[in-house]
Design an enzyme around this catalytic site. Structure first.
Site, short mmCIF file in Angstrom:
data_model
loop_
_atom_site.label_atom_id
_atom_site.label_comp_id
_atom_site.label_asym_id
_atom_site.label_seq_id
_atom_site.Cartn_x
_atom_site.Cartn_y
_atom_site.Cartn_z
N LYS A 494 0.75 -1.82 -0.05
CA LYS A 494 -0.49 -0.05 -0.49
C LYS A 494 0.67 0.99 -0.35
O LYS A 494 2.16 1.27 0.14
CB LYS A 494 -0.60 0.07 1.20
CG LYS A 494 -0.18 0.32 2.85
CD LYS A 494 -1.29 0.24 3.98
CE LYS A 494 -0.46 -0.21 4.87
NZ LYS A 494 -0.86 -0.15 6.02
N ARG A 592 -9.17 0.62 15.91
CA ARG A 592 -9.75 1.31 14.68
C ARG A 592 -10.68 0.78 13.78
O ARG A 592 -11.35 1.49 13.49
CB ARG A 592 -8.07 1.23 13.97
CG ARG A 592 -8.06 2.53 12.81
CD ARG A 592 -6.02 1.98 11.87
NE ARG A 592 -5.97 1.33 12.04
CZ ARG A 592 -4.74 0.56 11.51
NH1 ARG A 592 -4.41 1.74 11.55
NH2 ARG A 592 -4.14 -0.57 11.15
N TYR A 718 13.69 31.79 2.98
CA TYR A 718 12.45 32.69 3.28
C TYR A 718 11.98 33.08 4.61
O TYR A 718 12.84 32.57 5.80
CB TYR A 718 11.06 31.57 2.76
CG TYR A 718 10.90 31.48 1.10
CD1 TYR A 718 10.55 33.14 0.23
CD2 TYR A 718 10.55 30.69 0.67
CE1 TYR A 718 9.72 32.91 -1.19
CE2 TYR A 718 10.57 29.95 -0.31
CZ TYR A 718 10.00 31.16 -1.19
OH TYR A 718 9.79 31.68 -3.25
N MET A 767 9.71 24.84 -1.35
CA MET A 767 9.43 24.02 -1.92
C MET A 767 9.87 23.47 -2.93
O MET A 767 9.64 21.69 -2.60
CB MET A 767 8.18 24.85 -2.63
CG MET A 767 7.44 24.01 -3.55
SD MET A 767 6.07 24.33 -5.18
CE MET A 767 4.61 25.32 -3.42
#
Length: 823
Positions: A494, A592, A718, A767
């Site tokens: 998965k 769960r 940044y 990014m």
């Protein structure tokens, strides 16, 4: 030298359980791996029993596929239904295989070189072949066939055309080398070096040396380096070598070849030495220490064989790298590209074609092959063999590059294409013609197939996730040592197989006979089916809108609630009359998903009333199997699960597969493996960070895009979060939070490795980019940067990011190029 089955029975002292009297058949292939057998009539299969596998299990499938010759040691696997087959019974099939190879070896009398050591065996062997092939018809070990089964398979290749042999021998346990010595019987020995590789099963280095020495007890000459002091001492005093002479080399001590000067240029190394009181020198196109050591061993052998140093120097300068791995990358137009473009010989071609055959994502399989330059075989015979191999191994299309292939084009199918050179191929063939296929590039280095590789690869940025398929298989086999032979394995693929790629990993799992796969959603299962995966697949999160696909593609849903049970039951009644498989999820304490204990009676009634639903398995999930503090809770979960299973089994009145253990559970609670276990992150070597037997399969790396020198007070990134407190040097690398490198790792929290040194992040993570402080590191633009791997593990990275390796892997962007390699 040709052998009938009757000849082989006599040589290995076998008893015929069944002797099929048909026309006389000569055996040319010995097989131990049922997955790689093609020429069934002339093959004899040895059912080897190993620590993790038993070849007897595959006899029935082989017989159905047309195989008719078997050597077995367990009579219970013989059945009278195999009436058209030869069955030879021996006490030990591995010993029988080794005995047959030893008998075959005894029929030939020409020089044989035996090579052992901790490292360098394969490279020395391949370089000796490159250096000597123009003078001899050489037989050699394919790739790294140096084990208890690899050596006999290698020696079996000897035929009447050979007049020189080169075989490597490796051991991992005491008392193994004597078996290999009796098979190889080298007149010339090379002991490359001694180190800690495979040392875990030996008391100390002395015992390991003593064991390896056994290979050379009948040798006339042994070549080794005196600079390994313990090796030198052991060899000199060994009673096994009393009839063996030594040819030594050294950089420090008097020796037959005394290397007095090593001068490295950017791409080559000049070696000056004294031999028989004369100064001699060679230049090799390598600068790393391992290659220098390997080349000197080859130099010694050529001197021993009386080659003049001028010839040696000319040939040494032409040595090419030995490709130790196959790489698979995503290609253009939905292609997969397997790159083995560094050498081309008939043995490595066979191995590469086997790897090509493991790939089921495309029906079309294309081989781009260059001339084979160093075979020692007559040209037409060589390409007849290549053509037969391509046919046997399912090559759909051949593209041949080189004069020899062009001259022998008539031997290959009509759809084959041929070009005189790599340049002609690139100029004449439209690259867009490659689509939806798996392409194997197999070329000698002089043909520069890297040009073709660049054209066929999908263009992505320079950040790469490397996945080691050998490590994946080794990890699975390690877990299997904890399992009973009959215990099945379900592999979790998965979330893009934890970021490693779904169908690529699933292909390897299918090839290695995993029993079940599990995916999170049906579309993942559909993609696997389209990629040729035939294993049963469980879908862990079935959705109503995906039910039709699950039926169409034979996917099996996990049923965890009465709501999903009703929805699936209603769909089945309306859309098919066939029985369908389901898997029942029980909640044993994780809370769960899953049915609880008080649901059992209603669940039994509903399942009994629906005759179309067949419960394939019943399972539960452990919440803390990796944490010792919660072992009491884990045992309670297992007890709850067992109680619920007993209730279901009693009312359903048929058996189903039971499984509760995950990767950590297998390692810590092996008494509760039931019928099947589930492997997920453990396959990638990350189930237990303290377990030295598990090998991490993934390495994330990038490159330095740009280097800048900053003055004190300047800011970086940044929000100006990064500050140069003094003059500093920074590097920008092309990986950012869009690639899965989380912003939490900015401002010195994370580090990457450059040239063996840690480089902390500086400033915020962008990014697409990250800046690193490399003030104390010697580096240049284009240098490799390790995000995580051997030097800085994914466990360390996850700890710094305050998360777990699962999250790091599953969040890696699909724009990161995945490179799969097989050594």
């Amino acid at each position: 030298m040709r052998y009938t089955v009757q000849d082989i029975a006599e040589l290995i002292h076998a008893v015929f359980l069944a002797e099929y009297q048909s026309e006389k058949v000569f055996i040319d292939t010995l097989a131990i791996d049922s997955r790689n057998i093609k020429n069934n009539r002339e093959t004899i299969f040895f059912a080897i029993i190993g620590a993790r596998n038993n070849g007897h299990r595959y006899i029935d499938d082989l017989y159905k596929s047309g195989f008719r010759n078997f050597v077995i040691s367990d009579e219970s696997h013989y059945h009278k239904k195999y009436e058209q087959a030869n069955f030879l019974l021996v006490k030990d099939t591995l010993k029988a295989l080794q005995l047959l190879a030893s008998e075959h070896r005894s029929r030939f009398n020409f020089p044989v070189v035996g090579i052992t050591g901790s490292n360098g065996k394969t490279v020395v062997k391949e370089w000796l072949f490159q250096l000597l092939h123009t003078d001899y018809h050489i037989v050699k070990s394919p790739k790294s066939y140096n084990s208890q089964v690899g050596v006999p398979l290698s020696v079996w290749q000897i035929n009447e055309f050979n007049n020189f042999g080169i075989f490597e021998a490796g051991i991992s346990l005491p008392y193994e080398m004597q078996n290999l010595a009796e098979i190889i019987r080298p007149q010339i020995g090379i002991f490359t070096n001694i180190g800690e590789a495979h040392a875990e099963n030996f008391v100390n280095l002395t015992q390991k040396i003593e064991e390896k020495i056994k290979l050379f007890q009948q040798s006339e000459i042994l070549i080794y380096c005196k600079d390994y002091e313990e090796l030198n001492n052991q060899l000199r005093k060994s009673s096994l070598l009393k009839n063996t002479s030594f040819f030594t080399w050294s950089r420090k001590h008097n020796a037959d070849l005394l290397v007095v000067k090593v001068e490295k240029d950017r791409q080559e190394t000049n070696l000056k030495a004294i031999y028989k009181n004369n100064f001699i020198e060679i230049t090799i196109p390598f600068v790393d220490e391992a290659s220098i050591e390997n080349a000197i061993h080859c130099w010694c052998l050529m001197l021993y064989l009386n080659y003049d140093n001028l010839t040696i120097g000319q040939r040494m300068n032409l040595l090419s790298p030995v490709a130790m791995r196959l790489e698979m990358k995503q290609g253009i137009n939905n292609c997969s590209v397997i790159n083995d473009s560094y050498n081309s010989d008939i043995d490595s071609l066979s191995i590469a074609l086997d790897f090509l055959n493991q790939q089921n994502q495309h029906n079309q399989k294309t081989l781009i092959l260059s001339d084979i330059l160093q075979s020692g075989k007559q040209e037409e015979k060589l390409y007849e063999e290549v053509a037969a191999m391509c046919k046997d191994k399912g090559v759909s299309r051949l593209i041949g590059i080189g004069e020899a292939l062009c001259n022998n084009a008539a031997l290959f199918p009509e759809n084959s294409k041929f070009y005189k050179s790599t340049e002609d191929f690139i100029e004449q063939i439209p690259i867009s013609s490659f689509k939806d296929e798996t392409i194997l590039l197999k070329g000698a280095r002089t043909f520069k197939f890297e040009q073709i590789s660049k054209l066929l690869q999908q263009k992505t940025h320079q950040t790469i996730l490397e996945i080691n398929l050998n490590a994946l298989v080794a990890n699975i086999n390690y877990f299997k040592t904890y399992l009973h032979p009959e215990t099945k394995v379900m592999a979790m693929v998965k979330a893009f197989s934890y970021g490693s790629g779904s169908f690529e990993i699933a292909n390897i799992l299918q090839y290695n006979r995993i029993d079940y796969l599990a995916v999170a959603y049906s579309d993942e299962g559909v993609e696997l089916r389209k990629a040729g995966i035939k294993l049963p697949i469980m879908v862990m999160n079935p959705e109503v809108q995906s039910f039709y696909n699950m039926i169409q593609y034979n996917l099996e849903p996990e049923i965890y609630s009465f709501k999903i049970l009703k929805e699936y039951s209603d769909f089945i009644k309306k859309n098919t009359k066939e029985k369908v498989a389901i898997h029942i999820k029980l909640d044993s304490g994780m809370h769960r998903l899953g049915f609880e204990l008080n649901d059992m009676n209603e669940l039994c009634v509903r399942l009994k009333n629906n005759h179309q639903l067949e419960v394939k398995s019943v399972f539960s999930h452990l919440a803390a199997s990796d944490e010792k503090d919660h072992d009491d809770f884990t045992i309670q979960q297992i007890n709850n699960y067992t109680e619920m299973c007993q209730t279901l089994e009693k009312h359903l009145k048929y058996k189903f597969i039971k499984h509760i253990l995950n990767s950590s559970g297998v390692l810590r609670f092996k008494n509760y493996q039931f019928d099947m276990v589930r492997l997920g992150i453990g396959m990638h070597g990350l189930a237990d960070s303290n377990n030295q037997s598990l090998i991490p399969t993934v390495q994330l790396k990038t490159v330095i895009s740009q280097i800048k020198n900053l003055q004190a007070g300047e800011s970086i990134g940044y929000s100006r979060k990064g500050r140069a407190l003094k003059s500093m040097k920074i590097a920008t690398v092309p990986i950012g939070y869009a690639d899965g490198y989380t912003r939490k790792l900015g401002n010195g929290v994370g580090v990457m490795m450059i040239n063996g040194m840690p480089a902390p992040t500086i400033g915020n993570i962008c990014m697409d980019m990250t800046m690193l402080d490399i003030t104390k590191i010697q580096a240049q633009e284009g240098d490799e940067v390790i995000v995580f791997g051997e030097e800085y593990s994914i466990v360390q990275l996850a700890k710094a990011a305050e998360t777990i390796p699962y999250e790091i892997l599953s969040c890696l962007s699909s724009r990161i190029k995945r490179v799969y390699y097989h050594e």
